[in-house]
Motif scaffolding. Structure first.
Motif, short mmCIF file in Angstrom:
data_model
loop_
_atom_site.label_atom_id
_atom_site.label_comp_id
_atom_site.label_asym_id
_atom_site.label_seq_id
_atom_site.Cartn_x
_atom_site.Cartn_y
_atom_site.Cartn_z
N LYS A 13 0.71 -1.24 0.10
CA LYS A 13 0.18 0.18 -0.40
C LYS A 13 0.55 1.34 0.01
O LYS A 13 0.78 2.52 -0.47
CB LYS A 13 -1.38 -0.06 1.10
N VAL A 14 2.04 1.08 0.84
CA VAL A 14 2.46 2.42 1.08
C VAL A 14 3.17 2.93 -0.52
O VAL A 14 3.51 3.94 -1.40
CB VAL A 14 4.11 2.34 1.71
N PHE A 15 3.80 1.56 -1.25
CA PHE A 15 4.17 1.69 -2.71
C PHE A 15 2.84 1.90 -3.56
O PHE A 15 3.35 2.84 -5.08
CB PHE A 15 5.41 0.20 -3.23
N ALA A 16 1.82 1.20 -3.29
CA ALA A 16 0.62 1.51 -4.50
C ALA A 16 0.53 2.94 -4.06
O ALA A 16 0.12 4.04 -5.31
CB ALA A 16 -0.03 0.48 -4.30
N ASP A 17 0.19 4.10 -3.04
CA ASP A 17 0.10 5.12 -2.67
C ASP A 17 1.07 5.37 -3.43
O ASP A 17 0.57 6.76 -4.39
CB ASP A 17 -0.02 5.37 -1.30
N ALA A 18 2.04 5.95 -3.36
CA ALA A 18 3.18 6.92 -3.35
C ALA A 18 2.90 6.82 -5.45
O ALA A 18 3.68 7.86 -5.90
CB ALA A 18 5.25 6.58 -3.34
N LEU A 19 2.58 5.35 -5.98
CA LEU A 19 2.56 5.41 -7.06
C LEU A 19 1.45 6.07 -8.08
O LEU A 19 1.90 6.94 -9.12
CB LEU A 19 2.32 3.86 -7.23
N ASP A 20 0.28 6.40 -7.32
CA ASP A 20 -0.55 6.88 -7.38
C ASP A 20 -0.15 8.40 -7.71
O ASP A 20 -0.93 8.95 -8.46
CB ASP A 20 -1.79 6.73 -6.15
N ALA A 21 0.59 8.79 -6.67
CA ALA A 21 1.08 9.98 -6.12
C ALA A 21 1.94 10.38 -8.10
O ALA A 21 1.82 11.76 -7.82
CB ALA A 21 1.25 10.82 -5.35
N ALA A 22 2.82 9.87 -7.93
CA ALA A 22 3.62 10.20 -9.12
C ALA A 22 3.25 9.93 -10.41
O ALA A 22 3.43 11.08 -11.25
CB ALA A 22 4.55 8.49 -9.22
N VAL A 23 1.75 9.00 -10.83
CA VAL A 23 1.05 9.44 -11.74
C VAL A 23 -0.05 10.68 -11.65
O VAL A 23 0.40 11.69 -12.64
CB VAL A 23 -0.17 8.61 -11.72
N SER A 24 -0.27 11.11 -10.95
CA SER A 24 -1.01 12.43 -10.03
C SER A 24 -0.14 13.96 -10.78
O SER A 24 -0.75 15.11 -10.89
CB SER A 24 -1.61 12.89 -8.69
N ARG A 25 1.43 13.74 -10.36
CA ARG A 25 2.14 14.47 -10.84
C ARG A 25 2.47 14.99 -12.57
O ARG A 25 3.37 15.36 -12.66
CB ARG A 25 3.44 14.93 -10.04
#
Length: 302
Positions: free
Chosen positions: A221-233
């Protein structure tokens, strides 16, 4: 003077020229094939470059003038041969550079041309289509002022026509964000899809006593959340696909192949000179083991 092409409004270097360093070996064809795919997609110009020693001042260490003339003539012949074999649908120029070493010559020219992408081939490896930079490529990577692409051996046997999928190795660190921004700019410039790849290290998946599933899920989940944030930027005009994988980080990224992307972008070490490439553990292994061409991005100045 710099050859300017399509302006890109980001913190990464402008694109418009792809500098191909030639050494006279089999890796030259691989570098040219990858550069051609890049230039077709982005409308860039390919600049074939050879480096040879220049005249030295009188003294005990003076380079023999006849040898310098011979090296100059050999560089001419190499440029003519490679240019004659370059794809006809790509704009190609040539240039000779005088320098004490190939790496210094390419670094100096990259600075002069406003830090274009520098492309170099690799040496033969036991595995097919694997990167393994030779001594010149390693020196070009070390301290380069701009991004450097290392192309796998035998790439020219099955090159892509155009680069349509740009993958980036993402981790939520300043260097990972620099790589993401660079890859996003490259994807926009090439009209390509951006594939953001994040790897959950297997070393983090070791469960605590009695709660193996919950621990692993929390790590993912930590990595998935960071990945979602990366996509949003990323910029909205670039199609983006997130990919979350698990395993040894360098090995997992190195196994990405032509079915996954056409090129892989990664960051470099987070300390050392600003705007210079300094390989870290993952990037160092990637440029030796990857199945895809790898673009190593210098650390950001921000």
């Amino acid at each position: 003077t710099a050859i300017r092409g399509h302006p890109v409004v980001t913190t990464v270097p402008r694109l418009g020229v792809v500098l191909v360093g030639l050494g006279g070996g089999p890796g030259d064809a691989d570098a040219v094939a990858f550069a051609a795919a890049w230039c077709r997609a982005g409308g860039d110009r390919m600049l074939l470059v050879t480096v040879h020693p220049g005249p030295a001042a009188p003294g005990a260490g003076r380079v023999d003038a006849e040898w310098v003339a011979y090296e100059h003539a050999e560089a001419d012949r190499l440029l003519l041969r490679v240019r004659a074999g370059a794809p006809a649908d790509v704009d190609v120029d040539t240039r000779q550079v005088e320098a004490s070493s190939a790496a210094h010559g390419l670094h100096d020219l990259a600075e002069e041309l406003d830090e274009p992408l520098v492309v170099v081939g690799t040496t033969r490896t036991a595995g097919h289509r694997r990167t393994l930079p030779g001594s010149t490529a390693e020196r070009v990577l070390s301290g380069s002022p701009g991004a450097v692409a290392i192309v796998p051996h035998a790439y020219a046997e099955h090159p892509v026509e155009n680069i349509r999928r740009v993958a980036v190795a993402y981790v939520d660190t300043p260097d990972g964000r620099t790589a993401l921004d660079h890859a996003n700019a490259v994807a926009r410039h090439l009209g390509a899809e951006l594939v953001v790849v994040s790897v959950v290290p297997d070393t983090l998946m070791r469960p605590t006593l009695g709660e193996p599933a919950r621990f692993a899920d929390a790590q993912r989940k930590v990595f998935a959340d960071a990945l979602d944030a990366a996509v949003s930027r990323t910029e909205g005009d670039v199609p983006v696909r997130p990919r979350l994988r698990e395993g040894p980080v360098a090995d997992t990224l190195a196994e990405l192949g032509p079915d996954d992307a056409d090129v892989l972008v990664c960051g470099s070490r987070g300390y050392g000179p600003v705007r210079r490439v300094l390989l870290g553990g993952v990037s160092n292994r990637l440029v030796r083991q990857a199945r895809l061409p790898v673009v190593v991005v210098p650390r950001g100045g921000g």
